[in-house]
Enzyme design. Structure first.
Site, short mmCIF file in Angstrom:
data_model
loop_
_atom_site.label_atom_id
_atom_site.label_comp_id
_atom_site.label_asym_id
_atom_site.label_seq_id
_atom_site.Cartn_x
_atom_site.Cartn_y
_atom_site.Cartn_z
N SER A 61 0.84 -1.34 -0.11
CA SER A 61 0.24 -0.08 0.02
C SER A 61 0.86 1.28 0.14
CB SER A 61 -0.95 0.04 1.26
OG SER A 61 -1.56 -1.19 1.20
N1 SAH Z 1 -0.15 -4.88 4.31
C1 SAH Z 1 0.44 -5.43 2.92
C2 SAH Z 1 -0.32 -5.03 1.66
C3 SAH Z 1 -0.35 -6.41 0.91
S1 SAH Z 1 -1.71 -5.98 -0.45
C4 SAH Z 1 1.87 -4.73 2.88
O1 SAH Z 1 2.23 -3.78 3.78
O2 SAH Z 1 2.65 -4.86 2.07
C5 SAH Z 1 -2.92 -7.33 0.07
C6 SAH Z 1 -2.39 -8.61 0.42
O3 SAH Z 1 -3.66 -9.25 0.86
C7 SAH Z 1 -1.98 -9.41 -0.75
O4 SAH Z 1 -0.49 -9.80 -0.29
C8 SAH Z 1 -3.05 -10.68 -0.96
O5 SAH Z 1 -2.29 -11.86 -1.30
C9 SAH Z 1 -3.53 -10.72 0.65
N2 SAH Z 1 -4.62 -11.48 0.61
C10 SAH Z 1 -5.83 -11.46 -0.40
N3 SAH Z 1 -6.77 -12.38 0.15
C11 SAH Z 1 -6.37 -12.71 1.37
C12 SAH Z 1 -7.05 -13.48 2.25
N4 SAH Z 1 -8.19 -14.30 2.21
N5 SAH Z 1 -6.16 -13.95 3.29
C13 SAH Z 1 -4.73 -13.76 3.55
N6 SAH Z 1 -4.23 -12.68 2.73
C14 SAH Z 1 -5.11 -12.19 1.55
#
Ligand code: SAH
Length: 218
Positions: A61
Site C-alpha cells: 500500500s
Molecule cells: N499490508 C500489505 C499490503 C498487501 S496487499 C503490505 O504492507 O505490504 C494485500 C494482500 O492481501 C496481498 O498480499 C494478498 O495476497 C493478500 N490477501 C488477499 N486475500 C487474502 C486472504 N483471504 N487472506 C490473507 N491474505 C489475503
C-alpha cells in the site's frame, strides 16, 4: 540510522503536511526501512507515496494509506492486533512499532511465497512481536483471538463475520468494503457487542480472496 533515512524523513514530513499524520504514527514510520520491504527493482521508489508491486499480482500500500489506517485504528502499546493481508510485511512492522514489545501483531497472508518473504524481512529487522501466518485471513485467526484491533488490507465484499466475532468488545476494525472502488470503514464494537460503522472515504485495494472474501480473482 541507515543510508535511506533522509529520504524516509522527507516522506514522513510530507505525510504530516498533506494528511495531518500524528507525531506518534510519524515516528513509527520513520523507524521502518520501507526500502527493505519492496522488491529490489523498485527500491529506488520505496519512499514515493504510491503503491508498488510486490509480485504475484499484489501491491504494498501507499505510505499515506498505511499512515491513515494506523491513525484510524488508534493503536496503543500492548494491543493485540490482527492484520489480514500481510503482503510485504511493511504495514505490520509499522503497527508493531506502535503496539510495542508488550503488544503483538498477527498477520495472515494467503500467498505462501509472500508470507515467507515477509517473515524473513521482519525477522532480519528484529520484529519478534510480529507473527506471519499462511492462510485465509477472511476467516480471521481464531487461535490468537480475541483482538483489540483488526485491519484488512484487501477489499472485501462485506465485513467477514468471523472478524466481527474475533474482535474484542471495545475494539476497532478498519476494512475496505466493495469491489472496484471501496469504502474504508471504521467499525467499533461496544462493550455490549453492538457495532457502530463509520465511513472514512473511497479507497482502492487488491481483492480479499477467500471463504468470506471474493471467490476468485477472475
Ligand atoms: N499490508 C500489505 C499490503 C498487501 S496487499 C503490505 O504492507 O505490504 C494485500 C494482500 O492481501 C496481498 O498480499 C494478498 O495476497 C493478500 N490477501 C488477499 N486475500 C487474502 C486472504 N483471504 N487472506 C490473507 N491474505 C489475503
Amino acid at each position: 540510522m541507515d543510508e535511506r533515512f533522509e529520504e524516509r524523513k522527507r516522506m514522513v514530513e510530507r505525510l504530516k503536511e498533506e494528511f495531518g499524520i500524528s507525531e506518534r504514527v510519524a515516528r513509527a514510520m520513520l523507524k521502518v526501512p520501507r526500502h527493505l520491504f519492496v522488491p529490489p527493482n523498485y527500491s529506488r521508489e520505496a519512499y514515493a507515496d504510491y503503491p508498488l508491486p510486490i509480485g504475484y499480482g499484489q501491491t504494498i500500500s501507499a505510505p499515506h494509506m498505511v499512515a491513515i489506517m494506523c491513525e484510524l485504528l488508534d493503536l496503543l502499546p500492548g494491543h493485540r492486533v490482527l492484520e489480514v493481508g500481510g503482503g510485504s510485511g511493511y504495514h505490520s512492522a509499522v503497527v508493531a512499532e506502535l503496539v510495542g514489545k508488550s503488544g503483538k501483531v498477527i498477520t495472515i497472508e494467503r500467498i505462501p511465497e509472500l508470507a515467507e518473504r515477509a517473515r524473513k524481512t521482519l525477522k532480519s529487522l528484529g520484529y519478534d512481536n510480529v507473527e506471519v501466518i499462511i492462510g485465509d485471513g477472511s476467516e480471521g485467526y481464531v487461535k490468537e483471538a480475541p483482538y483489540d484491533r483488526i485491519y484488512v488490507t484487501a477489499a472485501s465484499p462485506k465485513i467477514p463475520e468471523p472478524l466481527i466475532e474475533q474482535l474484542k468488545c471495545g475494539g476497532k476494525m478498519v476494512i475496505p468494503v466493495g469491489d472496484t472502488i471501496q469504502t474504508l470503514y471504521v467499525v467499533e464494537k461496544d462493550e455490549k457487542g453492538r457495532l457502530k460503522k463509520k465511513r472514512w472515504g473511497s479507497v482502492r485495494f487488491v481483492p480479499l480472496v477467500g471463504k468470506y472474501g471474493f471467490s476468485s480473482l477472475f
